[in-house]
Design a protein around this motif. Structure first.
Motif, PDB file in Angstrom:
ATOM      1  N   ILE A  66       0.956  -0.877  -0.149  1.00 38.05           N
ATOM      2  CA  ILE A  66      -0.402   0.158  -0.178  1.00 38.05           C
ATOM      3  C   ILE A  66       1.072   1.292  -0.231  1.00 38.05           C
ATOM      4  O   ILE A  66       0.642   2.301  -0.377  1.00 38.05           O
ATOM      5  N   SER A  67       1.784   1.137   0.742  1.00 37.77           N
ATOM      6  CA  SER A  67       2.856   2.004   0.348  1.00 37.77           C
ATOM      7  C   SER A  67       3.607   2.366  -0.631  1.00 37.77           C
ATOM      8  O   SER A  67       3.779   4.460  -1.182  1.00 37.77           O
ATOM      9  N   TYR A  68       3.810   1.739  -0.880  1.00 41.11           N
ATOM     10  CA  TYR A  68       4.827   1.720  -1.910  1.00 41.11           C
ATOM     11  C   TYR A  68       3.734   2.102  -3.780  1.00 41.11           C
ATOM     12  O   TYR A  68       4.339   3.045  -4.040  1.00 41.11           O
ATOM     13  N   ALA A  69       2.501   1.320  -3.415  1.00 39.06           N
ATOM     14  CA  ALA A  69       0.923   2.490  -4.489  1.00 39.06           C
ATOM     15  C   ALA A  69       1.010   4.108  -3.875  1.00 39.06           C
ATOM     16  O   ALA A  69       0.706   4.320  -4.716  1.00 39.06           O
ATOM     17  N   ILE A  70       0.495   3.984  -3.060  1.00 38.39           N
ATOM     18  CA  ILE A  70       0.444   5.859  -2.598  1.00 38.39           C
ATOM     19  C   ILE A  70       2.017   6.346  -3.279  1.00 38.39           C
ATOM     20  O   ILE A  70       1.548   7.407  -3.889  1.00 38.39           O
ATOM     21  N   GLY A  71       2.645   6.038  -2.817  1.00 44.02           N
ATOM     22  CA  GLY A  71       4.106   6.379  -3.168  1.00 44.02           C
ATOM     23  C   GLY A  71       4.101   7.011  -4.621  1.00 44.02           C
ATOM     24  O   GLY A  71       5.067   7.500  -5.250  1.00 44.02           O
ATOM     25  N   LEU A  72       4.176   5.559  -5.368  1.00 46.43           N
ATOM     26  CA  LEU A  72       3.882   5.771  -6.683  1.00 46.43           C
ATOM     27  C   LEU A  72       2.992   6.558  -7.647  1.00 46.43           C
ATOM     28  O   LEU A  72       3.332   7.151  -8.569  1.00 46.43           O
ATOM     29  N   LYS A  73       1.870   6.438  -7.171  1.00 43.88           N
ATOM     30  CA  LYS A  73       0.667   7.626  -7.437  1.00 43.88           C
ATOM     31  C   LYS A  73       0.695   9.040  -7.213  1.00 43.88           C
ATOM     32  O   LYS A  73       0.524   9.568  -8.235  1.00 43.88           O
ATOM     33  N   LEU A  74       0.765   8.810  -5.768  1.00 44.94           N
ATOM     34  CA  LEU A  74       0.648  10.062  -5.157  1.00 44.94           C
ATOM     35  C   LEU A  74       2.037  10.810  -5.152  1.00 44.94           C
ATOM     36  O   LEU A  74       1.696  12.462  -5.117  1.00 44.94           O
ATOM     37  N   GLY A  75       3.141  10.836  -5.143  1.00 50.42           N
ATOM     38  CA  GLY A  75       4.661  10.855  -5.031  1.00 50.42           C
ATOM     39  C   GLY A  75       4.280  12.067  -3.542  1.00 50.42           C
ATOM     40  O   GLY A  75       4.274  12.062  -2.471  1.00 50.42           O
ATOM     41  N   LEU A  76       6.133  12.513  -3.464  1.00 47.91           N
ATOM     42  CA  LEU A  76       6.143  13.547  -2.857  1.00 47.91           C
ATOM     43  C   LEU A  76       6.076  14.115  -1.904  1.00 47.91           C
ATOM     44  O   LEU A  76       5.328  14.523  -0.838  1.00 47.91           O
ATOM     45  N   PRO A  77       4.940  15.535  -2.912  1.00 52.15           N
ATOM     46  CA  PRO A  77       3.937  16.229  -2.246  1.00 52.15           C
ATOM     47  C   PRO A  77       3.194  15.301  -0.820  1.00 52.15           C
ATOM     48  O   PRO A  77       2.863  16.522  -0.369  1.00 52.15           O
ATOM     49  N   PHE A  78       2.618  14.676  -1.605  1.00 54.74           N
ATOM     50  CA  PHE A  78       1.584  13.810  -0.712  1.00 54.74           C
ATOM     51  C   PHE A  78       1.603  13.571   0.594  1.00 54.74           C
ATOM     52  O   PHE A  78       1.697  13.528   1.624  1.00 54.74           O
ATOM     53  N   LEU A  79       3.810  13.175   0.403  1.00 56.96           N
ATOM     54  CA  LEU A  79       4.157  12.778   1.728  1.00 56.96           C
ATOM     55  C   LEU A  79       4.880  13.740   2.312  1.00 56.96           C
ATOM     56  O   LEU A  79       4.353  13.614   4.287  1.00 56.96           O
ATOM     57  N   LYS A  80       4.706  14.535   2.362  1.00 54.94           N
ATOM     58  CA  LYS A  80       4.771  15.632   3.070  1.00 54.94           C
ATOM     59  C   LYS A  80       4.061  16.528   3.517  1.00 54.94           C
ATOM     60  O   LYS A  80       3.972  16.648   4.317  1.00 54.94           O
ATOM     61  N   LYS A  81       2.662  16.289   2.665  1.00 52.18           N
ATOM     62  CA  LYS A  81       1.774  17.326   3.723  1.00 52.18           C
ATOM     63  C   LYS A  81       0.728  16.448   4.414  1.00 52.18           C
ATOM     64  O   LYS A  81       0.773  16.946   5.021  1.00 52.18           O
ATOM     65  N   PHE A  82       1.254  15.086   3.891  1.00 54.71           N
ATOM     66  CA  PHE A  82       0.469  14.647   4.993  1.00 54.71           C
ATOM     67  C   PHE A  82       1.349  13.497   6.217  1.00 54.71           C
ATOM     68  O   PHE A  82       0.594  13.094   6.791  1.00 54.71           O
ATOM     69  N   GLY A  83       2.941  13.402   5.623  1.00 53.69           N
ATOM     70  CA  GLY A  83       2.450  12.626   6.586  1.00 53.69           C
ATOM     71  C   GLY A  83       2.980  12.901   7.853  1.00 53.69           C
ATOM     72  O   GLY A  83       2.512  12.095   8.563  1.00 53.69           O
ATOM     73  N   PRO A  84       3.559  14.049   8.224  1.00 52.37           N
ATOM     74  CA  PRO A  84       2.816  13.928  10.036  1.00 52.37           C
ATOM     75  C   PRO A  84       1.754  14.077  10.495  1.00 52.37           C
ATOM     76  O   PRO A  84       1.909  13.602  11.480  1.00 52.37           O
ATOM     77  N   LYS A  85       1.162  13.616   9.951  1.00 53.17           N
ATOM     78  CA  LYS A  85      -0.924  13.296  10.682  1.00 53.17           C
ATOM     79  C   LYS A  85      -0.768  12.123  10.778  1.00 53.17           C
ATOM     80  O   LYS A  85      -0.991  11.250  11.676  1.00 53.17           O
ATOM     81  N   ILE A  86       0.255  10.928  10.348  1.00 49.05           N
ATOM     82  CA  ILE A  86       0.869   9.019  11.088  1.00 49.05           C
ATOM     83  C   ILE A  86       1.823   9.912  11.549  1.00 49.05           C
ATOM     84  O   ILE A  86       3.059   8.872  10.447  1.00 49.05           O
ATOM     85  N   HIS A  87       2.703  10.560  11.642  1.00 44.51           N
ATOM     86  CA  HIS A  87       3.578  10.567  12.624  1.00 44.51           C
ATOM     87  C   HIS A  87       5.587  10.748  11.740  1.00 44.51           C
ATOM     88  O   HIS A  87       6.066  10.211  12.359  1.00 44.51           O
ATOM     89  N   ILE A  88       4.874  10.923  10.454  1.00 51.24           N
ATOM     90  CA  ILE A  88       5.985  10.900   9.643  1.00 51.24           C
ATOM     91  C   ILE A  88       6.414  11.944   8.682  1.00 51.24           C
ATOM     92  O   ILE A  88       6.501  13.073   8.188  1.00 51.24           O
ATOM     93  N   SER A  89       7.935  12.795   9.848  1.00 58.93           N
ATOM     94  CA  SER A  89       7.999  13.812   9.947  1.00 58.93           C
ATOM     95  C   SER A  89       9.755  14.055   8.643  1.00 58.93           C
ATOM     96  O   SER A  89       9.476  13.717   7.495  1.00 58.93           O
ATOM     97  N   GLN A  90       9.309  15.442   8.041  1.00 56.42           N
ATOM     98  CA  GLN A  90      10.316  15.850   6.363  1.00 56.42           C
ATOM     99  C   GLN A  90      11.830  15.300   7.435  1.00 56.42           C
ATOM    100  O   GLN A  90      12.514  14.712   6.213  1.00 56.42           O
TER     101      GLN A  90
END
Length: 198
Positions: A66-90
């Motif tokens: 699931i993580s791979y698919a999210i990274g592939l489809k939505l890219g780094l901007p998505f991770l940077k935007k929503f990451g902090p909400k699931i404890h994934i910091s910059q």
């Protein structure tokens, strides 16, 4: 951990699968502690080793896929935007990106370093790593990680809980040691292969 204990007691193998699937995606689940507790349940005779291992492996594989698919489809901007909400910091994102650039496939096999396990599949997807290659390395890592901590919990028995302290204290050292072992093994087999050709 009390909630996870209740989850495993109530839902058994499905609980193991579910907890690891959401934990790998990024929700705050103490994965190693959970697996060690599963091993303790095997030690007590409440679970079967093989079924516990299969449940853990499939849960981890589902989470990283699931993580791979999210990274592939939505890219780094998505991770940077929503990451902090699931404890994934910059900072963690940048650290994992650097590890991936430096060690590549090896990092996918190694699940022992805290924080990196939850991000490496995202980074592999963002980097558009070939799916087949990703599966070969990441799924192998999921299996090694699952069997290591379930076996550890089984062997420690009543002292299973000490794993949490050691993981947080020595996690990075374990990672470094595993990297060195893998690189050494690769170099050894390449050398043997070269000698066999001569």
């Amino acid at each position: 951990m009390a909630h996870l204990g209740w989850l495993i007691t109530r839902y058994g193998y499905i609980g193991i699968f579910s907890a690891l699937a959401v934990g790998i995606v990024g929700l705050p689940v103490p994965d190693e502690v959970l697996l060690t507790y599963v091993g303790y349940n095997v030690f007590q005779g409440k679970m079967m080793f093989l079924l516990a291992l299969v449940s853990a492996f499939l849960g981890a594989v589902t989470g990283i896929s699931i993580s791979y698919a999210i990274g592939l489809k939505l890219g780094l901007p998505f991770l940077k935007k929503f990451g902090p909400k699931i404890h994934i910091s910059q900072g963690r994102i940048e650290y994992t990106q650097n590890l991936f650039k430096k060690y590549g496939n090896v990092v996918l096999v190694v699940y022992f370093i805290p924080g990196v396990r939850h991000l490496i599949a995202y980074i592999a997807g963002i980097s558009r790593m070939d799916l087949r290659k990703f599966m070969i390395f990441a799924y192998r890592g999921a299996f090694l990680w699952s069997i290591t901590f379930i076996s550890l919990g089984h062997e420690l028995g009543e002292r299973w809980f000490i794993v949490e302290e050691y993981i947080h204290r020595y996690g990075y050292y374990v990672f470094a040691a595993v990297i060195l072992l893998i690189l050494g093994a690769v170099a050894y087999f390449k050398l043997r292969h070269t000698k066999a050709k001569v």
